[in-house]
Design a protein around this motif. Structure first.
Motif, PDB file in Angstrom:
ATOM      1  N   ARG A  39       0.849  -1.173   0.000  1.00 52.07           N
ATOM      2  CA  ARG A  39       0.000   0.000   0.000  1.00 52.07           C
ATOM      3  C   ARG A  39       0.896   1.238   0.000  1.00 52.07           C
ATOM      4  N   PRO A  92       0.761   6.961   3.312  1.00 50.99           N
ATOM      5  CA  PRO A  92      -0.281   7.991   3.345  1.00 50.99           C
ATOM      6  C   PRO A  92       0.335   9.380   3.164  1.00 50.99           C
ATOM      7  N   THR A 103      -3.040   3.785  10.374  1.00 52.49           N
ATOM      8  CA  THR A 103      -4.214   4.581  10.040  1.00 52.49           C
ATOM      9  C   THR A 103      -5.394   4.030  10.818  1.00 52.49           C
ATOM     10  N   GLU A 104      -5.931   4.855  11.684  1.00 54.05           N
ATOM     11  CA  GLU A 104      -7.094   4.447  12.465  1.00 54.05           C
ATOM     12  C   GLU A 104      -8.342   4.642  11.608  1.00 54.05           C
ATOM     13  N   ILE A 105      -9.054   3.585  11.392  1.00 55.07           N
ATOM     14  CA  ILE A 105     -10.280   3.643  10.602  1.00 55.07           C
ATOM     15  C   ILE A 105     -11.447   3.757  11.581  1.00 55.07           C
ATOM     16  N   PRO A 106     -12.264   4.799  11.450  1.00 56.09           N
ATOM     17  CA  PRO A 106     -13.376   4.947  12.395  1.00 56.09           C
ATOM     18  C   PRO A 106     -14.402   3.837  12.216  1.00 56.09           C
ATOM     19  N   GLU A 107     -15.062   3.520  13.322  1.00 53.58           N
ATOM     20  CA  GLU A 107     -16.106   2.500  13.261  1.00 53.58           C
ATOM     21  C   GLU A 107     -17.267   3.012  12.424  1.00 53.58           C
ATOM     22  N   PRO A 108     -17.908   2.130  11.689  1.00 55.56           N
ATOM     23  CA  PRO A 108     -19.055   2.592  10.905  1.00 55.56           C
ATOM     24  C   PRO A 108     -20.218   2.961  11.824  1.00 55.56           C
TER      25      PRO A 108
END
Length: 101
Positions: free
Chosen positions: A48, A51, A86-91
């Motif tokens: 990947r 960022p 990278t922190e991915i927010p909860e849906p």
């Protein structure tokens, strides 16, 4: 047919007492290269991209006093390893109500 039996008996004698061939197992060719080794791999892999730098990025400078593995002294090499998390927010769950009349 007796010639073939003699060949098979000689083969079993060569392999030893405890050898039992598996039924219906096809023979493998021995000259195939091992695709698991790096020089025989067909796919180079992907990574990947890093960022982009943003003003919201939180930078943590980590310095070790000693080696985390062996506890020995460290010397400066002039290189730096960077890891990105990278922190991915909860849906957020959405509730939709459909009414048919």
């Amino acid at each position: 047919m007796t010639e073939r039996n003699r060949e098979l008996e000689a083969e079993l004698a060569r392999r030893g007492k405890r050898y039992r061939p598996k039924a219906n197992t096809p023979k493998r060719t021995q000259n195939k290269p091992d695709r698991r080794r790096k020089e025989f791999r067909r796919h180079g892999g992907t990574t990947r991209p890093d960022p982009p730098d943003t003003e919201n990025a939180i930078v943590h400078e980590v310095e070790f006093d000693s080696c985390p593995l062996c506890g020995g002294e460290l010397e400066a090499t002039g290189t730096c390893d960077e890891k990105f998390v990278t922190e991915i927010p909860e849906p957020k769950p959405e509730t939709r109500r459909y009414r048919a009349s």
